[in-house]
Design an enzyme around this catalytic site. Structure first.
Site, mmCIF file in Angstrom:
data_model
loop_
_atom_site.group_PDB
_atom_site.id
_atom_site.type_symbol
_atom_site.label_atom_id
_atom_site.label_comp_id
_atom_site.label_asym_id
_atom_site.label_seq_id
_atom_site.Cartn_x
_atom_site.Cartn_y
_atom_site.Cartn_z
ATOM 1 N N ASP A 139 -9.167 71.871 2.376
ATOM 2 C CA ASP A 139 -7.807 72.435 2.310
ATOM 3 C C ASP A 139 -7.749 73.819 1.661
ATOM 4 O OD1 ASP A 139 -8.295 71.502 -0.364
ATOM 5 O OD2 ASP A 139 -6.144 71.683 -0.690
ATOM 6 N N GLU A 140 -8.872 74.481 1.593
ATOM 7 C CA GLU A 140 -8.901 75.729 0.837
ATOM 8 C C GLU A 140 -9.892 76.685 1.480
ATOM 9 O OE1 GLU A 140 -10.229 76.622 -3.621
ATOM 10 O OE2 GLU A 140 -9.653 74.559 -3.246
ATOM 11 N N ASP A 192 -4.631 77.859 -0.220
ATOM 12 C CA ASP A 192 -4.887 76.538 -0.785
ATOM 13 C C ASP A 192 -3.680 75.655 -0.483
ATOM 14 O OD1 ASP A 192 -5.894 74.477 -2.284
ATOM 15 O OD2 ASP A 192 -5.283 75.339 -4.214
HETATM 16 MG MG LIG Z 1 -5.329 72.321 -2.627
#
Ligand SMILES: [Mg+2]
Length: 384
Positions: free
Chosen positions: A131-132, A37
Site C-alpha cells: 500500500d505504499e 501511502d
Molecule cells: Mg499505509
C-alpha cells in the site's frame, strides 16, 4: 509553524499551480518525487467491503493470545491500538475491538489496482509494501510539469476507482517525500518545496524523522538533540560515533541531501524485522520472547508477500554497537513459523554472546524463492 506554508486547501493548490512552483524546466536541479501511502490499508479494505464495520474500531490480525495486530482502523487508533501491538494488549485497550482475519488475496487485488494507477503516470514506481510506493515523476507519461498536480490526480483516481483514501507527500528527495506524506495523514497531501526544505527540517521534532525510531530519538534527546535544528549542528563524526553508519545517513538527510533513487520493482533479497530495546537485554529468555514475536511477524509478512525462504538469520547488536549475525539454512523452502522458530532456537543454543547485553535483535529470512514456483516444484512445507 510550518503547517501554514503547506498546502491543504484546493485554493492553495491552485495558487501553487499558477505560481509555477515545482514545475519542470530544463535547468531544474531537483527531482520530483511523490510518496503515496494508503490510510490504514488492510483495515480500510475490510471496512470498504463490509459496510457494517465502518465507523467501528477494527483490527486486522489474529485475536489469539500470541496474535499481533497487522493493521488498525482509525477508530481503533484512538484507543492507541496500532500495528505490531500484541492482540492481548489491544483488547485491553479497546474492549469493543473487532478482530478480522486478514485476507491477503483481497489486499493484493486492491494493491494491483493502485500500482496500475501509479504506473499510468510513470514507470519509476518503487513499492515499499502493498500500500505504499515512491514515484519519480520528474519526467512522466502525462507530460505534466507539476508533481503536486499528479499527486492530486492520483489521490482522486484512488478515491473514485476504489473508494479508499491515500495520503501523499511531494518533495525532491525520498526522505522529505516520505516524511511529508505523514504530515496530514489520513487523506492528506503535503508538499515540501526545495526552498522550504531547510526551514521544515529545522522545526521537525526528532521523533518525526522517518528512519529515527523511538529508541534512537530517546538517545538523541539525551545528547541534547530535540529537533532538526539541533541535529543539523552536529558534526558527521559526532553522529557516527553515537549512531554508527546510521549517523552518516542522519547527517545527510538533515541537510536536505538524500540521493537515493526511486528503484522500480525492487528485488527483495530478504524479509525481516528488528527491534531496538529501551533497555539492553542480558537474559536469553527475554531475547527468546522478542525473537518469537519477530518470527511471528516475519512469517506473516512472508505469507502476505507470497514468498518462502530457506535461510534464517538472527542479528545481535550489542550495547557497544558491535554486531554479529548468525544463520541457519534449512533443507527446503518454507513459510512455516515452526520451522523458522526451531532454526532460531538452534542459533540461540549455539551463539556465544559472552555475557554482553544486547540493544537490538533482528530476524530475517533470506534465500527467497517465489512461492508459486516452489509449490509447483512440490517442495513447500505448510503450517497446519
Ligand atoms: Mg499505509
Amino acid at each position: 509553524m510550518y503547517v501554514d506554508t503547506f498546502i491543504q486547501s484546493r485554493q492553495k493548490y491552485q495558487y501553487l499551480l499558477k505560481a509555477n512552483y515545482f514545475r519542470l524546466d530544463k535547468e531544474t536541479r531537483f527531482r520530483k518525487l511523490i510518496h503515496i501511502d494508503m490510510d490504514a490499508f488492510y483495515a480500510s479494505v475490510e471496512q470498504l467491503d463490509n459496510p457494517e464495520l465502518r465507523g467501528k474500531p477494527i483490527a486486522v490480525g489474529g485475536s489469539a493470545d500470541r496474535g499481533v495486530v497487522a493493521a488498525a482502523s482509525y477508530e481503533a487508533r484512538r484507543f492507541n491500538v496500532h500495528s505490531a501491538l500484541a492482540s492481548k494488549i489491544a483488547k485491553r485497550r479497546c474492549p469493543d475491538l473487532i478482530f478480522i482475519r486478514p485476507r491477503f488475496d483481497r489486499y493484493k487485488e486492491v494493491s494491483a489496482i493502485i500500482m496500475n494507477i501509479f504506473k499510468s503516470y510513470t514507470d519509476l514506481v518503487e513499492p515499499l509494501s502493498l500500500d505504499e510506493a515512491y514515484l519519480d515523476v520528474t519526467y512522466n507519461k502525462k507530460q505534466c510539469k507539476s508533481a503536486i498536480k499528479i499527486a492530486m490526480l492520483i489521490r482522486e483516481e484512488i478515491r473514485t476507482k476504489i473508494g479508499l483514501t491515500a495520503s501523499a507527500g511531494v518533495s525532491f528527495n525520498k526522505f522529505l517525500a516520505k516524511t511529508a506524506s505523514d504530515i496530514h495523514k489520513p487523506d492528506g497531501l503535503s508538499v515540501i518545496l526545495p526552498e522550504q526544505a531547510i526551514p521544515f527540517i529545522k522545526q521537525l521534532p526528532i521523533d518525526k524523522f522517518h528512519g529515527i525510531g523511538k529508541v534512537t530519538a530517546g538517545r538523541m534527546r539525551q545528547l541534547g538533540i530535540f529537533s532538526g535544528a539541533e541535529l543539523m549542528k552536529q558534526e558527521k563524526s559526532f553522529l557516527m560515533k553515537h549512531f554508527g553508519k546510521q549517523g552518516k545517513h542522519f547527517h545527510e538527510i538533515v541537510h536536505g541531501n538524500d540521493h537515493r533513487e526511486v528503484k522500480p520493482d525492487r528485488l527483495r533479497k530478504s524479509i525481516g524485522t528488528e527491534e531496538t530495546f529501551d533497555k539492553d537485554i542480558l537474559e536469553s529468555e527475554k531475547m527468546m520472547q522478542h525473537l518469537y514475536e519477530m518470527v511471528e511477524k516475519v512469517t506473516m509478512n512472508m505469507k502476505r508477500l507470497e514468498r518462502s525462504g530457506k535461510t534464517v538469520n538472527v542479528k545481535f547488536k550489542f550495547s557497544d554497537f558491535t554486531q554479529i549475525v548468525r544463520s541457519k539454512t534449512l533443507n527446503e523452502y518454507t513459510v512455516s513459523k515452526l520451522a523458522f522458530w526451531e532454526a532460531v532456537e538452534e542459533i540461540m543454543l549455539k551463539v556465544e554472546l559472552n555475557e554482553k547485553s544486547v540493544r537490538l535483535l533482528g530476524v530475517s529470512i533470506s534465500n527467497l524463492d517465489k512461492r508459486e514456483e516452489v509449490i509447483a516444484k512440490g517442495q513447500l512445507t505448510l503450517d497446519f
